[in-house]
Write a protein that holds these residues in place. Structure first.
Motif, short mmCIF file in Angstrom:
data_model
loop_
_atom_site.label_atom_id
_atom_site.label_comp_id
_atom_site.label_asym_id
_atom_site.label_seq_id
_atom_site.Cartn_x
_atom_site.Cartn_y
_atom_site.Cartn_z
N VAL A 239 0.87 -1.25 0.11
CA VAL A 239 0.02 -0.06 -0.05
C VAL A 239 0.95 1.12 0.03
N VAL A 240 0.70 2.04 -0.89
CA VAL A 240 1.52 3.41 -1.27
C VAL A 240 0.65 4.44 -0.97
N ALA A 241 1.23 5.63 -0.63
CA ALA A 241 0.64 6.92 -0.44
C ALA A 241 1.62 7.86 -1.10
N ALA A 242 0.79 9.07 -1.57
CA ALA A 242 1.53 10.01 -2.13
C ALA A 242 1.60 11.26 -1.19
N ALA A 243 2.35 11.90 -0.62
CA ALA A 243 2.22 13.18 0.27
C ALA A 243 2.03 14.17 -0.96
N LEU A 244 0.93 14.85 -0.62
CA LEU A 244 0.61 16.06 -1.65
C LEU A 244 1.59 17.16 -1.31
N PRO A 245 2.09 17.73 -2.17
CA PRO A 245 3.46 18.69 -2.18
C PRO A 245 2.53 19.85 -1.52
N GLY A 246 3.47 20.60 -0.59
CA GLY A 246 2.79 21.78 0.02
C GLY A 246 1.95 21.48 1.13
N LEU A 247 1.07 20.12 1.11
CA LEU A 247 0.41 19.86 2.21
C LEU A 247 1.00 18.66 3.17
N GLY B 269 -6.68 14.30 3.98
CA GLY B 269 -6.69 14.55 2.55
C GLY B 269 -5.39 14.97 2.08
N ARG B 270 -4.54 15.33 2.97
CA ARG B 270 -3.18 15.93 2.69
C ARG B 270 -2.32 15.01 2.05
N ALA B 271 -2.57 13.73 2.14
CA ALA B 271 -1.95 12.41 1.45
C ALA B 271 -2.79 11.61 0.84
N ARG B 272 -2.56 10.78 -0.08
CA ARG B 272 -3.77 9.81 -0.79
C ARG B 272 -2.79 8.44 -1.00
N VAL B 273 -3.66 7.41 -0.91
CA VAL B 273 -3.27 6.11 -1.19
C VAL B 273 -3.23 6.27 -2.70
N GLN B 274 -2.00 5.99 -3.29
CA GLN B 274 -1.57 6.06 -4.96
C GLN B 274 -0.44 5.39 -5.15
N ASP B 275 -0.56 4.29 -6.31
CA ASP B 275 0.51 3.62 -6.72
C ASP B 275 1.78 4.46 -7.17
N GLU B 276 2.99 4.23 -7.01
CA GLU B 276 4.03 4.77 -7.45
C GLU B 276 4.13 5.13 -9.07
N GLY B 277 3.35 4.28 -9.76
CA GLY B 277 3.52 4.35 -11.26
C GLY B 277 2.45 5.61 -11.60
N SER B 278 1.43 5.56 -10.80
CA SER B 278 0.29 6.67 -11.07
C SER B 278 0.97 7.99 -10.78
N GLN B 279 1.75 8.04 -9.68
CA GLN B 279 2.65 9.17 -9.05
C GLN B 279 3.37 9.74 -10.24
N LEU B 280 4.14 8.99 -10.86
CA LEU B 280 5.26 9.06 -11.70
C LEU B 280 4.54 9.69 -12.91
N VAL B 281 3.48 9.24 -13.50
CA VAL B 281 2.59 9.89 -14.45
C VAL B 281 2.15 11.43 -14.13
N ALA B 282 1.69 11.43 -13.17
CA ALA B 282 1.19 13.00 -12.90
C ALA B 282 2.38 13.84 -12.67
N LEU B 283 3.45 13.45 -12.06
CA LEU B 283 4.79 14.13 -11.69
C LEU B 283 5.34 14.49 -13.32
N GLY B 284 5.49 13.45 -14.12
CA GLY B 284 6.05 13.67 -15.33
C GLY B 284 5.10 14.70 -16.29
N ALA B 285 3.71 14.78 -16.22
CA ALA B 285 2.90 15.63 -16.84
C ALA B 285 3.16 17.08 -16.35
N ALA B 286 3.62 17.16 -15.16
CA ALA B 286 3.74 18.53 -14.54
C ALA B 286 5.22 18.86 -14.86
N ALA B 287 6.24 18.16 -15.24
CA ALA B 287 7.52 18.47 -15.28
C ALA B 287 8.25 18.55 -16.65
#
Length: 511
Positions: free
Chosen positions: A228-236, A273-291
């Motif tokens: 189970v992986v979580a994403a720490a939402l930046p700034g939150l 709601g300042r962090a969310r359960v989210q697979d690392e692959g999905s995190q990398l997709v969103a991070l790549g779209a923003a970068a």
């Protein structure tokens, strides 16, 4: 078939004993569809109800199981037992059905579905869990008696006693087709996948520069229990907060990931709601779209074209909020999240509740956005509906629900959404095309078809963008080079990266 295969199958967890006694009432998920109480412990009752919901109503296990656990008031070891039973039986269905058929005098298609679901639970306990054989048989027989009567319970008792006469490797050697004469059939039964998925994943490996010899390892990875992986939402939130104490450790690839050791709701940032359960692959997709680099300034007008249920939208909005706070985008910066289904749009709204930047959740068909708002956005993420073949370990029933025809039926929608995204992005802006599938028909073939004949779109170095994000992080045993794909697109693999098998292609409109 090599006898190394068992190492890739679900490991035997420590023996877990559920609470004894009968489940109490239907509100606790303890009664079958007919309304009679189940004569088993609550953990097994919940697991059985999950299987029945999947069989009868095409339910998704990951969506219904949490609510059933809450209603049955199962936590800790009992919740873990129910989860392992349900997910294990769903993942192993292909293997277990072949073994059950060999243990009876009839094909599984002729067995009452309610009894068959119970037999799958019993087979999983006998072959892949440290449940004493007498307990696995007796609890399953009691379950069958409570839902189908004494005659069916005698049948179940006979079948399970035959199943218990051999271990899983002996059974698979007996029931799987010959590996030389029918290699796909052998892998399908051994690793519990439909044959068409076995063939498609072999093609996907070859198409991204991976050797086909990795196929057994890939199939085995779909049967392993995912972290189970979580994403720490930046700034939150941040990874340091999520990993305080014994509850988590930093993720492997994503800079905002934490791997959880306990229940997600034990962590305050997730509850708030300042962090969310989210697979690392999905995190990398969103991070790549923003970068991904744009040509010309990024004004902060971002679009998530297929936003439900909202995990990637939340990460994008948090990143946009950070940029606004740093003065990198203006006050008109906004994330627009589009979702065609109203109930999923509601989930997106919930996922964005803690975000500080401006956002707008819209219920509409993403295929119409490009025409309605041509050239408005700096960045567009289009994570298209797909077969989900990259997330089979998290959605174990998907492998049995999908069919080869889904690849062709989804193709027009995927292409139309990508075309809409390219129309909605401004010249110099970036489109991130993503799928949770490695199948070539849903990944590179879609991008190739849409870009064919267009000279106004360039493919960016997607692996390079992700390598910059990943930095010095490396997977154990992979040395200095982190393989992300053979070409300009990224293909993550469950057996290589420990993530869902996400595909990402970063495209830029020519300025």
């Amino acid at each position: 078939m090599s006898k190394q295969a068992p190492a890739g199958r679900p490991s035997r967890p420590p023996r877990q004993a559920g609470k004894s006694g009968r489940a109490r009432d239907s509100r606790e998920g303890s009664r079958p569809s007919g309304g009679r109480p189940l004569a088993v412990d609550p953990a097994r009752a919940v697991a059985y109800e999950v299987l029945r919901a999947v069989t009868e109503r095409d339910a998704y296990a990951n969506l219904i199981l949490p609510g059933m656990l809450r209603r049955a008031r199962l936590r800790g070891r009992d919740a873990g037992l129910a989860t392992e039973l349900a997910y294990g039986a769903l993942r192993g269905r292909g293997s277990y059905d072949a073994i059950i058929a060999a243990g009876t005098d009839r094909p599984v298609a002729e067995i009452d579905p309610a009894v068959l679901d119970a037999l799958r639970l019993g087979a999983h306990q006998l072959l892949h869990m440290r449940v004493p054989p007498h307990a696995a048989v007796s609890t399953t027989v009691d379950l069958v008696r409570s839902v189908s009567g004494p005659g069916a319970s005698r049948f179940a008792n006979a079948v399970l006693r035959r199943v218990g006469e051999r271990d899983v490797d002996e059974w698979l050697a007996r029931v799987a087709p010959d590996a030389q004469e029918n290699p796909d059939g052998n892998l399908a039964v051994t690793y519990s996948h439909p044959e068409w998925i076995v063939r498609g994943l072999r093609d996907a490996l070859r198409g991204t520069g991976r050797p086909a010899q990795e196929l057994p390892e890939l199939l085995a990875s779909h049967n392993a229990r995912p972290s189970v992986v979580a994403a720490a939402l930046p700034g939150l939130s941040d990874v340091a907060e999520l990993t305080e104490g014994p509850h988590a450790r930093p993720g492997v690839l994503s800079p905002v990931a934490a791997v959880l050791k306990g229940a997600p709701d034990e962590i305050a940032a997730i509850r708030q709601g300042r962090a969310r359960v989210q697979d690392e692959g999905s995190q990398l997709v969103a991070l790549g779209a923003a970068a991904a680099p744009t040509t010309g300034p990024d004004r902060g007008l971002w679009l998530d074209l297929c936003a439900g249920p909202g995990g990637k939208a939340a990460l994008l909005a948090a990143l946009l909020s950070e940029r606004h706070a740093a003065g990198l985008v203006g006050d008109d910066a906004e994330l627009v999240a589009v979702e065609s289904a109203e109930h999923r749009a509601g989930l997106v709204q919930q996922s964005l509740a803690a975000i500080r930047c401006a956002y707008d959740v819209r219920v509409r068909d993403g295929r119409t956005v490009g025409e309605a708002e041509p050239g408005r956005y700096d960045r567009v993420l289009v994570d298209v509906p797909c077969t989900g073949l990259g997330a089979l370990r998290r959605r174990p029933e998907s492998r049995w629900r999908r069919a080869p025809s889904d690849l062709t039926s989804l193709a027009p929608l995927q292409r139309a959404l990508l075309e809409s995204a390219l129309a909605a992005v401004r010249p110099g802006g970036v489109v991130a095309y993503a799928t949770c599938s490695p199948h070539p028909a849903e990944t590179r073939m879609v991008v190739d078809d849409v870009l064919r004949g267009r000279d106004d779109v360039e493919r960016l170095d997607s692996p390079g963008v992700l390598r910059d994000l990943i930095g010095s992080r490396r997977l154990p045993g992979h040395g200095d080079e982190l393989f992300l794909g053979d070409g300009p697109a990224v293909q993550l693999w469950t057996h290589l990266h420990g993530t869902d098998s996400m595909f990402l292609s970063l495209l830029r409109r020519r300025a």
